[in-house]
Design an enzyme around this catalytic site. Structure first.
Site, PDB file in Angstrom:
ATOM      1  N   SER A   1      16.863 -28.755 -12.996  1.00 15.83           N
ATOM      2  CA  SER A   1      16.975 -30.111 -13.534  1.00 15.83           C
ATOM      3  C   SER A   1      15.928 -31.028 -12.919  1.00 15.83           C
ATOM      4  O   SER A   1      15.489 -30.841 -11.784  1.00 15.83           O
ATOM      5  CB  SER A   1      18.372 -30.674 -13.267  1.00 15.83           C
ATOM      6  OG  SER A   1      19.357 -29.816 -13.772  1.00 15.83           O
TER       7      SER A   1
HETATM    8  N1  SAH Z   1      21.504 -27.453 -11.250  1.00 13.24           N
HETATM    9  C1  SAH Z   1      20.655 -26.407 -11.735  1.00 13.24           C
HETATM   10  C2  SAH Z   1      20.603 -26.461 -13.235  1.00 13.24           C
HETATM   11  C3  SAH Z   1      20.245 -25.185 -13.840  1.00 13.24           C
HETATM   12  S1  SAH Z   1      20.325 -25.172 -15.588  1.00 13.24           S
HETATM   13  C4  SAH Z   1      19.270 -26.560 -11.154  1.00 13.24           C
HETATM   14  O1  SAH Z   1      18.842 -27.696 -10.976  1.00 13.24           O
HETATM   15  O2  SAH Z   1      18.587 -25.572 -10.927  1.00 13.24           O
HETATM   16  C5  SAH Z   1      22.023 -24.847 -15.872  1.00 13.24           C
HETATM   17  C6  SAH Z   1      22.548 -23.540 -15.367  1.00 13.24           C
HETATM   18  O3  SAH Z   1      23.870 -23.406 -15.884  1.00 13.24           O
HETATM   19  C7  SAH Z   1      21.783 -22.305 -15.822  1.00 13.24           C
HETATM   20  O4  SAH Z   1      21.398 -21.560 -14.714  1.00 13.24           O
HETATM   21  C8  SAH Z   1      22.804 -21.555 -16.678  1.00 13.24           C
HETATM   22  O5  SAH Z   1      22.698 -20.142 -16.590  1.00 13.24           O
HETATM   23  C9  SAH Z   1      24.110 -22.041 -16.098  1.00 13.24           C
HETATM   24  N2  SAH Z   1      25.265 -21.903 -16.989  1.00 13.24           N
HETATM   25  C10 SAH Z   1      25.343 -22.116 -18.332  1.00 13.24           C
HETATM   26  N3  SAH Z   1      26.579 -21.884 -18.786  1.00 13.24           N
HETATM   27  C11 SAH Z   1      27.317 -21.508 -17.699  1.00 13.24           C
HETATM   28  C12 SAH Z   1      28.674 -21.120 -17.504  1.00 13.24           C
HETATM   29  N4  SAH Z   1      29.547 -21.065 -18.504  1.00 13.24           N
HETATM   30  N5  SAH Z   1      29.072 -20.804 -16.259  1.00 13.24           N
HETATM   31  C13 SAH Z   1      28.212 -20.856 -15.212  1.00 13.24           C
HETATM   32  N6  SAH Z   1      26.929 -21.193 -15.322  1.00 13.24           N
HETATM   33  C14 SAH Z   1      26.480 -21.524 -16.550  1.00 13.24           C
END
Ligand code: SAH
Length: 223
Positions: free
Chosen positions: A71
């Site tokens: 993000s």
């Molecule tokens: N806070 C993280 C955001 C990553 S993007 C950062 O800054 O790096 C969002 C993440 O949510 C992705 O890695 C995706 O695989 C995960 N995600 C999506 N659906 C999900 C679910 N149902 N359970 C767990 N993780 C999930």
């Protein structure tokens, strides 16, 4: 799997670059000193592939593989600031560990972070980074976080970093009374960042903060 991280950074990944990012976050309206300090002290470049690390302190989302993104720093700061309005927070659930950067920021400001990720290789890389930073108050789990993490509920706060179409009922149920959830909600084009305050077992106060763009919350897990 031993891995070396350049924690100090240099040039585009130096402390000066982090300091400049903090200045730009302040200009965008982030006021929490605690949040700004955590961002100042956390090497975001180790959460990004080396080839892209030079852009770590620009205010952008960047790819982390598997169609996912780390993000934007502004969003990390904003969501953390919204969550901390309800402190002190002892137990926080994060859905979507991704790179682990948001997890690292949160871990400096709350008692314990439970963070879940559905894509195992991302979760494993996040784990190595948090270990390198000697962060010990985080429990990572490879699971579908749309269902929450019932065995550790209730949580004082829940932070969701992927967008569902609707707020999952399981997450609302796992929020403690007086707890707060920060979550992007909506389809792939239009999402709203919501802050939900659980007033009682059945009453919620919801505020819409701003329009945002997150990857979708998906169900099931990937090994
Ligand atoms: N806070 C993280 C955001 C990553 S993007 C950062 O800054 O790096 C969002 C993440 O949510 C992705 O890695 C995706 O695989 C995960 N995600 C999506 N659906 C999900 C679910 N149902 N359970 C767990 N993780 C999930």
């Amino acid at each position: 799997m031993a891995e070396q991280f350049d924690l100090r950074g240099s040039g585009m990944t130096s402390q000066r670059a982090r300091d400049r990012l903090v200045v730009s976050l302040k200009a965008q309206g982030i006021i929490s000193t605690e949040v700004l300090n955590a961002i100042k002290n956390t090497p975001r470049h180790i959460f990004i592939d080396e080839a892209l690390a030079h852009g770590a302190y620009e205010n952008n989302a960047l790819p982390i593989g598997y169609n996912q993104t780390i993000s934007q720093p502004y969003i990390v700061a904003k969501m953390t600031e919204l969550l901390l309005a309800n402190k002190p927070l002892k137990k926080v659930l994060e859905v979507g560990t991704g790179s682990g950067y948001q997890t690292a920021i949160l871990s400096q400001l709350v008692g314990k972070v439970y963070s879940v990720e559905r894509i195992r290789p991302l979760q494993q890389r996040a784990k190595l980074r948090l270990q390198a930073l000697q962060i010990n108050n985080v429990m990572l789990q490879h699971t579908d976080g749309g269902m929450g993490l019932a065995s550790y509920a209730p949580f004082d706060a829940i932070l969701v970093t992927a967008a569902p179409d609707e707020v999952p009922a399981e997450l609302l149920a796992q929020l403690a009374v007086d707890g707060i959830m920060v979550i992007p909600v909506g389809g792939s084009h239009q999402q709203e960042l919501k802050v939900i305050h659980k007033k009682s077992a059945t009453h919620y106060d919801t505020k819409i903060v701003e329009g945002v763009k997150f990857v979708p919350l998906l169900s099931g897990v990937i090994d």
